[in-house]
Design an enzyme around this catalytic site. Sequence first.
Site, mmCIF file in Angstrom:
data_model
loop_
_atom_site.group_PDB
_atom_site.id
_atom_site.type_symbol
_atom_site.label_atom_id
_atom_site.label_comp_id
_atom_site.label_asym_id
_atom_site.label_seq_id
_atom_site.Cartn_x
_atom_site.Cartn_y
_atom_site.Cartn_z
ATOM 1 N N TYR A 142 25.704 16.468 -4.102
ATOM 2 C CA TYR A 142 25.122 16.226 -5.366
ATOM 3 C C TYR A 142 24.709 17.258 -6.352
ATOM 4 O O TYR A 142 25.267 17.224 -7.681
ATOM 5 C CB TYR A 142 23.748 15.417 -5.378
ATOM 6 C CG TYR A 142 23.777 14.055 -4.861
ATOM 7 C CD1 TYR A 142 24.499 13.394 -4.096
ATOM 8 C CD2 TYR A 142 23.142 13.101 -5.859
ATOM 9 C CE1 TYR A 142 24.293 12.131 -3.622
ATOM 10 C CE2 TYR A 142 22.985 11.880 -5.519
ATOM 11 C CZ TYR A 142 23.649 11.295 -4.504
ATOM 12 O OH TYR A 142 23.558 10.022 -4.216
ATOM 13 N N LYS A 190 28.016 14.599 9.957
ATOM 14 C CA LYS A 190 29.476 14.340 10.279
ATOM 15 C C LYS A 190 29.979 15.782 10.942
ATOM 16 O O LYS A 190 30.832 16.240 10.391
ATOM 17 C CB LYS A 190 30.114 13.821 9.039
ATOM 18 C CG LYS A 190 31.458 13.500 9.063
ATOM 19 C CD LYS A 190 31.998 12.049 9.883
ATOM 20 C CE LYS A 190 33.312 11.903 10.066
ATOM 21 N NZ LYS A 190 33.503 10.527 10.812
ATOM 22 N N ASP A 222 29.085 7.532 10.274
ATOM 23 C CA ASP A 222 29.973 6.247 10.399
ATOM 24 C C ASP A 222 29.356 5.382 11.494
ATOM 25 O O ASP A 222 29.169 4.417 11.140
ATOM 26 C CB ASP A 222 31.501 6.565 10.861
ATOM 27 C CG ASP A 222 31.842 7.460 11.757
ATOM 28 O OD1 ASP A 222 30.789 8.384 12.258
ATOM 29 O OD2 ASP A 222 32.994 7.963 11.933
ATOM 30 N N ASP A 231 21.618 8.638 0.804
ATOM 31 C CA ASP A 231 21.723 7.530 -0.360
ATOM 32 C C ASP A 231 22.478 6.382 0.279
ATOM 33 O O ASP A 231 21.995 5.338 -0.221
ATOM 34 C CB ASP A 231 22.529 8.326 -1.431
ATOM 35 C CG ASP A 231 22.886 7.188 -2.384
ATOM 36 O OD1 ASP A 231 22.001 6.772 -3.024
ATOM 37 O OD2 ASP A 231 23.937 7.254 -2.934
ATOM 38 N N ASP A 239 20.642 2.342 1.083
ATOM 39 C CA ASP A 239 20.916 1.116 0.769
ATOM 40 C C ASP A 239 21.064 0.023 1.638
ATOM 41 O O ASP A 239 20.873 -0.930 1.729
ATOM 42 C CB ASP A 239 22.238 1.214 -0.241
ATOM 43 C CG ASP A 239 21.933 1.412 -1.565
ATOM 44 O OD1 ASP A 239 20.675 1.794 -1.885
ATOM 45 O OD2 ASP A 239 22.523 0.944 -2.490
HETATM 46 C C1 IPM Z 1 18.986 6.567 -5.537
HETATM 47 C C2 IPM Z 1 20.199 6.373 -6.731
HETATM 48 C C3 IPM Z 1 20.203 7.823 -7.219
HETATM 49 C C4 IPM Z 1 21.099 8.692 -6.124
HETATM 50 C C5 IPM Z 1 21.434 7.658 -8.411
HETATM 51 C C6 IPM Z 1 20.680 6.868 -9.400
HETATM 52 C C7 IPM Z 1 21.761 9.042 -9.049
HETATM 53 O O1 IPM Z 1 21.154 5.791 -6.211
HETATM 54 O O2 IPM Z 1 17.940 7.257 -5.803
HETATM 55 O O3 IPM Z 1 19.425 6.038 -4.385
HETATM 56 O O4 IPM Z 1 22.190 8.685 -5.977
HETATM 57 O O5 IPM Z 1 20.283 9.453 -5.831
HETATM 58 MG MG MG Z 2 21.057 5.188 -4.119
#
Ligand code: IPM
Ligand code: MG
Length: 372
Positions: free
Chosen positions: A142, A189, A221, A245, A249
């Site tokens: 990042y 990884k 993975d 990240d 999700d």
């Molecule tokens: C998160 C989001 C952020 C990230 C984005 C909006 C920059 O996806 O906080 O998970 O990738 O960190």
């Molecule tokens: Mg995110």
Amino acid sequence: MRLKIALLGGDGIGPEVLAQAVKCLSAVHETFGHDFLFTSALMGAVAIEKTGKPLPENTLELCTKSDAVLFGAIGTPHFDNDPKAKVRPEQGLLNLRKTLGLFANIRPVKAFPAMLKQSPLKKEIVKGADLVIYRELTGGIYFGKKQLSQNGTFASDICEYSESEISRIAHMAFKAAKKRKGKLTLVDKANVLETSRLWRRVVTEISESYPEIEMDCMYVDNAAVQIMLNPKLFDVILTDNMFGDMLSDLGSVIIGSVGLLPSASIGDNNAMFEPIHGSYPQAKGKNIANPVASILSTAMLLQHFGLFEESNAVVAAVLKSFQKNIVTPDIMGSSKYGTDYVGDFIAENIVDQDQDFNMNDENIGLGKSTII
Ligand code: IPM
Ligand code: MG
């Protein structure tokens, strides 16, 4: 306790869900007598529109001087569809994380008994799932050097980590594992990436100071598959910025909606609390967004300041809303309740705590957290 809290609604549904979180903190103020001093500021696309910058100086200054930041969401389709834009809303969030030194992003994924049916996964897979992701937040790909060649046909993003960046979050994650089920999984990884091999060496060395913690390593993975097939394998997951990240999700599939997951971003001197979801622009202004992730972020905020009883009151009120089906349409398609109504219900139930309400959680005892 007196806390200065900066409010950054951001884009899309951010301001709507943040307003519900503020209602809940006001209910905590009313019930427990703490003082919260709220100040709002701009960040994201809304800040670019008004000032040309995704993180204006006065926003940064306010956040630096505040005890905590509550953040809504960031991003708009306008910028998503314009890869050439030089100034982007997300830069505001990344810059804020970096400048405040918020190196540890804590993302709990705990299946709510009332929400098991929401997950597309089988009930026996999700029931009892309770893990927390410690995502490194201010390093890695990042923040490494980014490049796009003059003619636009070559690009690169560098992934970099130093031993000290790894060790400070590793210690935090091991300490968390001590208070939980005593297991830590490093996700990396290391079969391909040099940075991952550094993570393995540093974390393995640190694990020797935590002999009571069972530590293992897993390739990312495989971890993505295992989180879906057997989330109960995990207790604390420690991982880098990018993998964290993605894996967090996936956590929303276990919980049943991305609208239910909060997070805390912690540094040595500052802390920020935010839902893990995005800005959901399609829902903006429709009063349908789920405010629970934002409200649970306030539970993490209260816990961060040692206000466990207050934090648990917020979680209990959220669980009550689930029990009574006072939920937004992402949870129950036929629901007629909007963002505002759900926020009001939860806030009212913080004030009028139901003494008989069974949280069905062994952690309810004072001084213990129900959220992490
Ligand atoms: C998160 C989001 C952020 C990230 C984005 C909006 C920059 O996806 O906080 O998970 O990738 O960190
Ligand atoms: Mg995110």
